[in-house]
Design a protein around this motif. Structure first.
Motif, mmCIF file in Angstrom:
data_model
loop_
_atom_site.group_PDB
_atom_site.id
_atom_site.type_symbol
_atom_site.label_atom_id
_atom_site.label_comp_id
_atom_site.label_asym_id
_atom_site.label_seq_id
_atom_site.Cartn_x
_atom_site.Cartn_y
_atom_site.Cartn_z
ATOM 1 N N PHE A 130 -6.144 4.969 -2.607
ATOM 2 C CA PHE A 130 -5.485 5.913 -1.703
ATOM 3 C C PHE A 130 -4.770 7.013 -2.493
ATOM 4 O O PHE A 130 -4.782 8.188 -2.105
ATOM 5 N N CYS A 131 -4.144 6.627 -3.607
ATOM 6 C CA CYS A 131 -3.492 7.610 -4.476
ATOM 7 C C CYS A 131 -4.524 8.596 -5.017
ATOM 8 O O CYS A 131 -4.264 9.809 -5.078
ATOM 9 N N GLN A 171 2.049 1.729 -3.671
ATOM 10 C CA GLN A 171 0.961 2.100 -4.567
ATOM 11 C C GLN A 171 0.416 3.489 -4.262
ATOM 12 O O GLN A 171 0.127 4.262 -5.174
ATOM 13 N N SER A 172 0.268 3.800 -3.003
ATOM 14 C CA SER A 172 -0.329 5.085 -2.620
ATOM 15 C C SER A 172 0.512 6.269 -3.054
ATOM 16 O O SER A 172 -0.025 7.316 -3.451
ATOM 17 N N GLY A 176 -4.439 0.556 -2.962
ATOM 18 C CA GLY A 176 -3.374 1.547 -3.060
ATOM 19 C C GLY A 176 -3.657 2.606 -4.098
ATOM 20 O O GLY A 176 -3.396 3.805 -3.881
ATOM 21 N N LEU A 181 0.827 -1.206 0.000
ATOM 22 C CA LEU A 181 0.000 0.000 0.000
ATOM 23 C C LEU A 181 0.861 1.256 0.000
ATOM 24 O O LEU A 181 0.503 2.269 -0.614
#
Length: 274
Positions: free
Chosen positions: A123-124, A86-87, A120, A83
């Protein structure tokens, strides 16, 4: 400056959390097993993100050894690291996909990779929505304008348009993640388009990781079983893309997307980042 400060604060907090998690190992086997190649018995091993296949194999063996007694901790550590990358669009998630296959097997690893990739990316999306909208528009005005036009042209088939972009990344995935809130793409459509659209890519990486953990020599690579698995991977990855491409030819408006969007070099760089 408040947006930048907020983003830096979130990044610093996430980095500190991941550092504490990776260094505060619970009671258990904190050293590599003596038979690990290239390591002396009892030598302490520091957890770090892998940057090549050798480091990936070493990390996988270490975590599998540790997972025997602390499955929950290894799962939490893996999810947190995935995460984190990816975030904040940090390169290297493909190695984590392969690590998922090596640690959890092909099917559990695939499910985990798909859920973490989607979470993720979401979240991005949320970080961009909260802190980065004006900076993205300022840094990439032409690309944002082009994507906005194509999204509006395909608004009636928005979900399939986003699927097409994930299967055939004419625009890098990280850029889609950060621009989606600017393009007024609903979070629910964004979520499921990422989950479904990246299944083939995740499947290839996870299945490769599960195979690498079982391969110890060149003879293993050219065995009939391994070749059959590689053929199955290729078919499973190509079929969804072929169906989406066929649908796009009659239902989606894609004229000018490749020429005005990200260049092929940038797309290849995005694949390396992943």
């Amino acid at each position: 400056m408040s947006s930048i400060t907020g983003l830096v604060a979130v990044f610093a907090a996430a980095t500190f959390y991941l550092y504490l998690l990776s260094t505060s190992l619970p009671t258990g086997p904190q050293h590599l097993p003596a038979e690990s190649p290239g390591e002396d018995a009892g030598e302490e091993y520091r957890l770090k993100f892998p940057s090549d296949l050798d480091e990936l194999r070493q990390l996988a063996e270490t975590l599998k050894f540790y997972k025997r007694e602390h499955h929950g901790y290894v799962l939490l550590l893996f999810c947190s690291a995935y995460l984190y990358k990816q975030s904040f669009a940090i390169p290297g998630s493909s190695f984590l996909n392969m690590l998922a296959g090596a640690l959890f097997g092909p099917w559990e690893g695939l499910l985990l990779a798909c859920l973490l990739t989607t979470s993720g990316s979401t979240f991005c999306y949320l970080l961009s929505s909260a802190f980065g909208k004006k900076y993205v528009v300022r840094l990439f005005p032409d690309k944002v304008t082009m994507l906005q036009r194509k999204v509006e042209e395909n608004r009636s088939s928005l979900f399939f348009f986003l699927l097409f972009l994930r299967f055939f990344p004419m625009t890098p995935n990280w850029f889609l993640n950060v621009t989606s809130p600017i393009l007024n793409i609903p979070l629910s459509i964004f979520f499921f388009s990422v989950f479904i659209g990246l299944i083939p890519y995740n499947f290839i990486c996870v299945r490769t990781g599960s195979m690498l953990s079982d391969i110890s020599s060149l003879d293993d690579i050219f065995s009939w079983g391994t070749l059959a698995q590689l053929l199955a991977i290729a078919c499973a990855a190509l079929l969804p893309g072929a169906l989406i491409r066929r649908y796009s030819q009659t239902h989606l408006k894609l004229d000018g997307l490749d020429s005005n969007g990200a260049g092929q070099a940038e797309v290849r760089q995005d694949r390396k980042r992943q």
